[in-house]
Design a protein around this motif. Structure first.
Motif, mmCIF file in Angstrom:
data_model
loop_
_atom_site.group_PDB
_atom_site.id
_atom_site.type_symbol
_atom_site.label_atom_id
_atom_site.label_comp_id
_atom_site.label_asym_id
_atom_site.label_seq_id
_atom_site.Cartn_x
_atom_site.Cartn_y
_atom_site.Cartn_z
ATOM 1 N N THR A 29 0.705 -1.045 -0.205
ATOM 2 C CA THR A 29 -0.367 -0.393 -0.090
ATOM 3 C C THR A 29 1.101 1.573 0.072
ATOM 4 O O THR A 29 0.550 2.144 -0.589
ATOM 5 C CB THR A 29 -0.923 0.026 0.913
ATOM 6 O OG1 THR A 29 -2.043 -1.481 1.076
ATOM 7 C CG2 THR A 29 -1.863 1.131 1.096
ATOM 8 N N ALA A 30 1.633 1.089 0.876
ATOM 9 C CA ALA A 30 3.213 2.565 0.684
ATOM 10 C C ALA A 30 2.729 1.911 -0.356
ATOM 11 O O ALA A 30 3.598 4.037 -1.239
ATOM 12 C CB ALA A 30 3.942 2.455 2.017
ATOM 13 N N ALA A 31 3.690 1.513 -1.211
ATOM 14 C CA ALA A 31 4.419 1.608 -2.872
ATOM 15 C C ALA A 31 3.017 2.603 -3.863
ATOM 16 O O ALA A 31 3.509 3.038 -4.591
ATOM 17 C CB ALA A 31 4.442 -0.143 -3.022
ATOM 18 N N ASP A 32 1.663 1.619 -3.424
ATOM 19 C CA ASP A 32 1.026 2.427 -4.329
ATOM 20 C C ASP A 32 0.434 3.895 -4.196
ATOM 21 O O ASP A 32 0.899 5.116 -5.483
ATOM 22 C CB ASP A 32 -0.359 1.389 -4.270
ATOM 23 C CG ASP A 32 -0.316 0.267 -4.455
ATOM 24 O OD1 ASP A 32 0.829 -0.177 -5.273
ATOM 25 O OD2 ASP A 32 -1.600 -1.543 -4.032
ATOM 26 N N LEU A 33 0.692 4.275 -2.508
ATOM 27 C CA LEU A 33 0.581 5.514 -2.685
ATOM 28 C C LEU A 33 1.736 6.498 -2.937
ATOM 29 O O LEU A 33 1.160 7.359 -3.448
ATOM 30 C CB LEU A 33 0.064 5.418 -0.919
ATOM 31 C CG LEU A 33 -1.280 5.249 -0.281
ATOM 32 C CD1 LEU A 33 -1.727 5.322 0.775
ATOM 33 C CD2 LEU A 33 -2.149 5.453 -1.597
#
Length: 167
Positions: A29-33
């Motif tokens: 999720t951190a990579a997506d954001l």
């Protein structure tokens, strides 16, 4: 104002992702954001009048806002973790209406194409394809050689294919 997004991404994307992860998001999720942060900057850069002089701070502010939005959505939406088997049970395996109509039309065209075939060719095709006999078994049933039976089957397939692929 023109910021070099490529350089900003290379220099700061890992730091943004790491910060988002430390704030409670999964690595994915951190990579997506992080990606969304740069997309947001690319799609709507700050206005000249906004007075944004520090691109790194601006990126971190975008990432922070995206994290807050994501965490708000997470609180509202109930997430369920399903195994592959559980997910397969809830998916609808039946074809949609368009597929049903299309397949029925193709079946009618195939029936019409079979009716156009000579009797011996149609019988060989039906025994082989629908009766699931091998070419040798089909040849023995209709009293022909395997080579002749293979030729009949090839002709049947070509005829049906031509009828189905008519413009």
């Amino acid at each position: 104002m023109s910021w070099d997004l490529s350089t900003l991404f290379r220099r700061h994307a890992k730091d943004i992702a790491r910060t988002l992860h430390r704030r409670g998001l999964t690595v994915e999720t951190a990579a997506d954001l992080t990606q969304d942060t740069f997309v947001r900057l690319l799609v709507s850069p700050p206005k000249e009048a906004a007075g944004v002089n520090n691109p790194v701070a601006y990126l971190f502010r975008i990432a922070r806002n995206l994290r807050i939005d994501h965490q708000r959505r997470e609180r509202v939406l109930k997430m369920v973790d399903l195994s592959d088997d559980e997910f397969a049970e809830i998916t609808d395996q039946s074809p949609n209406a368009e597929t049903i109509v299309y397949d029925r039309q193709r079946l009618e065209l195939t029936k019409a194409a079979l009716a156009e075939l000579p009797d011996r060719t149609r019988r060989a095709f039906e025994l082989h394809r629908l009766g699931e006999l091998t070419i040798a078994e089909t040849a023995a049933t209709i009293g022909l050689s395997s080579t002749t039976t293979w030729t009949l089957l090839r002709d049947a397939y070509e005829h049906i294919d031509a009828r189905l692929n008519r413009p």
